[in-house]
Design a protein around this motif. Structure first.
Motif, PDB file in Angstrom:
ATOM      1  N   TYR A 163       1.660  -2.700  -7.958  1.00  0.00           N
ATOM      2  CA  TYR A 163       2.200  -3.175  -6.784  1.00  0.00           C
ATOM      3  C   TYR A 163       1.311  -4.436  -6.409  1.00  0.00           C
ATOM      4  O   TYR A 163       0.060  -3.877  -5.897  1.00  0.00           O
ATOM      5  CB  TYR A 163       2.529  -1.886  -5.796  1.00  0.00           C
ATOM      6  CG  TYR A 163       3.228  -2.379  -4.587  1.00  0.00           C
ATOM      7  CD1 TYR A 163       4.668  -1.951  -4.484  1.00  0.00           C
ATOM      8  CD2 TYR A 163       2.959  -2.965  -3.600  1.00  0.00           C
ATOM      9  CE1 TYR A 163       5.455  -2.329  -3.337  1.00  0.00           C
ATOM     10  CE2 TYR A 163       3.748  -3.771  -2.485  1.00  0.00           C
ATOM     11  CZ  TYR A 163       4.730  -3.097  -2.202  1.00  0.00           C
ATOM     12  OH  TYR A 163       5.786  -3.622  -1.263  1.00  0.00           O
ATOM     13  N   LYS A 170       1.207   0.599   3.710  1.00  0.00           N
ATOM     14  CA  LYS A 170       1.734   1.901   3.662  1.00  0.00           C
ATOM     15  C   LYS A 170       2.888   1.695   2.516  1.00  0.00           C
ATOM     16  O   LYS A 170       3.300   2.957   1.834  1.00  0.00           O
ATOM     17  CB  LYS A 170       2.451   2.347   5.090  1.00  0.00           C
ATOM     18  CG  LYS A 170       3.082   3.576   5.164  1.00  0.00           C
ATOM     19  CD  LYS A 170       3.789   3.930   6.556  1.00  0.00           C
ATOM     20  CE  LYS A 170       4.266   5.245   6.530  1.00  0.00           C
ATOM     21  NZ  LYS A 170       4.842   5.409   7.903  1.00  0.00           N
ATOM     22  N   ARG A 171       3.879   0.613   2.650  1.00  0.00           N
ATOM     23  CA  ARG A 171       5.029   0.535   1.725  1.00  0.00           C
ATOM     24  C   ARG A 171       4.329   0.751   0.322  1.00  0.00           C
ATOM     25  O   ARG A 171       4.885   1.259  -0.618  1.00  0.00           O
ATOM     26  CB  ARG A 171       5.358  -0.632   2.025  1.00  0.00           C
ATOM     27  CG  ARG A 171       6.788  -1.110   0.951  1.00  0.00           C
ATOM     28  CD  ARG A 171       7.368  -2.571   1.210  1.00  0.00           C
ATOM     29  NE  ARG A 171       7.436  -2.687   2.516  1.00  0.00           N
ATOM     30  CZ  ARG A 171       7.278  -3.823   3.451  1.00  0.00           C
ATOM     31  NH1 ARG A 171       6.050  -4.729   2.727  1.00  0.00           N
ATOM     32  NH2 ARG A 171       7.210  -4.092   4.554  1.00  0.00           N
ATOM     33  N   ALA A 172       3.335  -0.004   0.027  1.00  0.00           N
ATOM     34  CA  ALA A 172       2.594  -0.174  -1.335  1.00  0.00           C
ATOM     35  C   ALA A 172       2.257   1.444  -1.944  1.00  0.00           C
ATOM     36  O   ALA A 172       2.563   1.672  -2.985  1.00  0.00           O
ATOM     37  CB  ALA A 172       1.522  -1.180  -1.477  1.00  0.00           C
ATOM     38  N   TYR A 173       1.593   1.942  -0.810  1.00  0.00           N
ATOM     39  CA  TYR A 173       1.132   3.365  -1.301  1.00  0.00           C
ATOM     40  C   TYR A 173       2.288   4.371  -1.490  1.00  0.00           C
ATOM     41  O   TYR A 173       2.137   5.093  -2.233  1.00  0.00           O
ATOM     42  CB  TYR A 173       0.157   3.872   0.005  1.00  0.00           C
ATOM     43  CG  TYR A 173      -0.312   5.188   0.056  1.00  0.00           C
ATOM     44  CD1 TYR A 173      -1.438   5.318  -1.025  1.00  0.00           C
ATOM     45  CD2 TYR A 173       0.294   6.422   0.410  1.00  0.00           C
ATOM     46  CE1 TYR A 173      -2.066   6.554  -1.108  1.00  0.00           C
ATOM     47  CE2 TYR A 173      -0.381   7.676   0.324  1.00  0.00           C
ATOM     48  CZ  TYR A 173      -1.420   7.636  -0.506  1.00  0.00           C
ATOM     49  OH  TYR A 173      -2.244   8.812  -0.528  1.00  0.00           O
ATOM     50  N   GLU A 174       3.259   4.319  -0.565  1.00  0.00           N
ATOM     51  CA  GLU A 174       4.417   5.112  -0.965  1.00  0.00           C
ATOM     52  C   GLU A 174       5.064   4.946  -2.123  1.00  0.00           C
ATOM     53  O   GLU A 174       5.882   5.834  -2.742  1.00  0.00           O
ATOM     54  CB  GLU A 174       5.343   4.965   0.294  1.00  0.00           C
ATOM     55  CG  GLU A 174       4.706   5.739   1.583  1.00  0.00           C
ATOM     56  CD  GLU A 174       5.665   5.572   2.950  1.00  0.00           C
ATOM     57  OE1 GLU A 174       6.542   4.788   2.798  1.00  0.00           O
ATOM     58  OE2 GLU A 174       5.309   6.283   3.950  1.00  0.00           O
ATOM     59  N   GLU A 175       5.215   3.544  -2.382  1.00  0.00           N
ATOM     60  CA  GLU A 175       6.235   2.853  -3.599  1.00  0.00           C
ATOM     61  C   GLU A 175       5.707   3.517  -4.997  1.00  0.00           C
ATOM     62  O   GLU A 175       6.396   3.778  -5.864  1.00  0.00           O
ATOM     63  CB  GLU A 175       6.147   1.372  -3.710  1.00  0.00           C
ATOM     64  CG  GLU A 175       6.766   0.659  -4.614  1.00  0.00           C
ATOM     65  CD  GLU A 175       8.368   1.023  -4.443  1.00  0.00           C
ATOM     66  OE1 GLU A 175       9.299   0.800  -5.524  1.00  0.00           O
ATOM     67  OE2 GLU A 175       8.926   1.053  -3.270  1.00  0.00           O
ATOM     68  N   GLU A 229       1.676  -2.192   7.633  1.00  0.00           N
ATOM     69  CA  GLU A 229       3.139  -1.861   6.999  1.00  0.00           C
ATOM     70  C   GLU A 229       3.186  -2.229   5.829  1.00  0.00           C
ATOM     71  O   GLU A 229       3.794  -1.308   5.032  1.00  0.00           O
ATOM     72  CB  GLU A 229       4.090  -2.461   8.144  1.00  0.00           C
ATOM     73  CG  GLU A 229       5.487  -2.377   7.334  1.00  0.00           C
ATOM     74  CD  GLU A 229       6.819  -3.076   8.152  1.00  0.00           C
ATOM     75  OE1 GLU A 229       7.791  -3.617   7.522  1.00  0.00           O
ATOM     76  OE2 GLU A 229       6.151  -3.767   9.232  1.00  0.00           O
ATOM     77  N   SER A 230       2.470  -3.206   5.284  1.00  0.00           N
ATOM     78  CA  SER A 230       2.469  -3.501   3.663  1.00  0.00           C
ATOM     79  C   SER A 230       1.621  -2.564   2.893  1.00  0.00           C
ATOM     80  O   SER A 230       2.028  -1.953   1.909  1.00  0.00           O
ATOM     81  CB  SER A 230       1.795  -4.986   3.633  1.00  0.00           C
ATOM     82  OG  SER A 230       2.674  -5.939   4.064  1.00  0.00           O
TER      83      SER A 230
END
Length: 389
Positions: free
Chosen positions: A162, A173-178, A170-171
């Motif tokens: 990623y 967190k999105r990367a971590y969750e993805e 926000e970015s």
């Protein structure tokens, strides 16, 4: 175990993995007089079609591992995403696995791989382990952006990566969750402003002999290898640096077999290890036509205690991957026109279904010069497509 070359007709090779690498390894093994057994969960896998027997089993099924080990004099594998612990169990029971389960255990965990290399002063791309979201924030602060967040296990061809381009919560967190950070081990890797991605096929045998193939220039499209060109255009001093590092890495692991070692070369001609694969490698396919001994023969020589020979590049070459376009039954469009091109050798893997981004085949063009090989390869790539119908 040391193999007696005169008894090669009685040797059975076990290959865990039935994809294209397993297929090409099996094909070479058959020309050398070996019996070949393959383990793969897909019936009539590419390697299964050309070997003596295929065991249909999952890569994390101990019964399947025991079955193939029971039929094999030596075991090897064509990719890393298999059970290292089951390989260790086979070794504990007296079976020969090359490269060893210990090497696989280190290499298949890319974070651990980088930590291992770094601890032995091998230059790697700057990285930091990420254990939670706060750890990711700290890593971004330290390494800066852009940076690539990666899963430690299971990633290949861009999967499990990623790209982080914004240092905002926000970015991150999105990367971590993805990438499933709550379940998976992650690490953040610094983005290197590289001038070239290169790779080397390097092999070592039980006597400690090491051979190094030419340094190859790789170009990726969407994180999947597109072309490999040999020889690279790097200065001689950088080529020697890459080769010396490769020999040092092979001696460090102290294992047997062929390894694919990927590097970044930055704008200052500094060299950094990207990743290591303890097996034949996509970027080594050119060796079949362009060298006097292919990566597959060298791997077999190494794991069977046969003499290694220093490979010679016979002609410049360009290898091009053929990826699937559309899902369905594979159809090779433009095949006739491509085969009109002088110096082109085509390999189709006979996978039973194509889909976008799936490796369906490759071709290699050899010529008197790199420029001529590139021109012919570009012409072939314009007309040759593997689509699904």
């Amino acid at each position: 175990m040391v193999f007696d070359p005169e008894k090669i007709y009685s040797v059975t090779l076990g290959i865990i993995g039935g994809g294209q690498l397993g297929k090409m390894l099996a094909q070479k093994a058959k020309t050398m007089g070996l019996r070949v057994v393959v383990l793969d969960p897909t019936p009539l896998s590419p390697a299964g079609e050309v070997c003596d027997k295929q065991i249909v089993s999952d890569f994390f099924d101990l019964d399947g591992f025991l079955e193939i080990a029971g039929e094999s004099d030596v075991l090897t594998y064509e990719f890393e995403h298999i059970s290292a612990s089951y390989l260790k169990e086979l070794e504990d029971r007296g079976h020969i696995v090359r490269p060893s389960s210990n090497t696989l255990e280190i290499i298949q965990d890319k974070r651990r791989q980088k930590e291992f290399l770094e601890s032995h002063d091998i230059p790697v791309t700057p990285f930091m382990g990420v254990d939670d979201l706060d750890g990711l924030k700290e890593a971004v602060k330290s390494l800066g952006i852009p940076a690539m967040l990666k899963t430690s296990k299971g990633g290949y061809d861009g999967k499990g990566n990623y790209l982080i381009e914004e240092d905002i919560e926000e970015s991150l967190k999105r990367a971590y969750e993805e990438l499933g950070g709550d379940k998976n081990s992650l690490y953040l890797e610094n983005h290197i402003d590289f001038q070239m991605e290169v790779s080397v096929m390097a092999a070592r045998n039980n006597k400690g002999e090491i051979v190094i193939y030419p340094v190859a220039h790789n170009i990726h499209h969407e994180s999947i290898l597109h072309t490999t060109t040999v020889p690279s255009s790097l200065p001689r001093s950088v080529v020697e640096k890459v080769k010396e590092l490769s020999a040092e890495i092979m001696a460090l692991y102290g294992d047997v077999g062929i390894f694919g070692i990927e590097y970044f070369v930055d704008q200052k001609d500094e060299v950094f290890v990207n990743e290591i694969a303890p097996r034949p490698h996509n970027s080594g396919h050119y060796t079949i036509e362009a060298c006097d001994v292919s990566q597959f023969e060298t791997h077999l020589r190494a794991i069977l205690d046969l003499p290694l020979v220093n490979p010679t590049l016979l002609r410049p070459a360009v290898m091009v991957n053929l990826l699937g376009e559309k899902k369905g039954k594979p159809v090779a469009k433009g095949l006739g026109r491509a085969l009109e091109i002088e110096g082109l050798s085509l390999h189709l893997y006979r996978k039973n279904e194509t889909r976008p981004g799936r490796k369906m085949g490759h071709f290699t063009v050899t010529a008197n010069t790199v420029a001529d090989a590139k021109e012919k390869a570009d012409k072939a790539f314009e007309v040759l497509r593997i689509i699904g119908e």
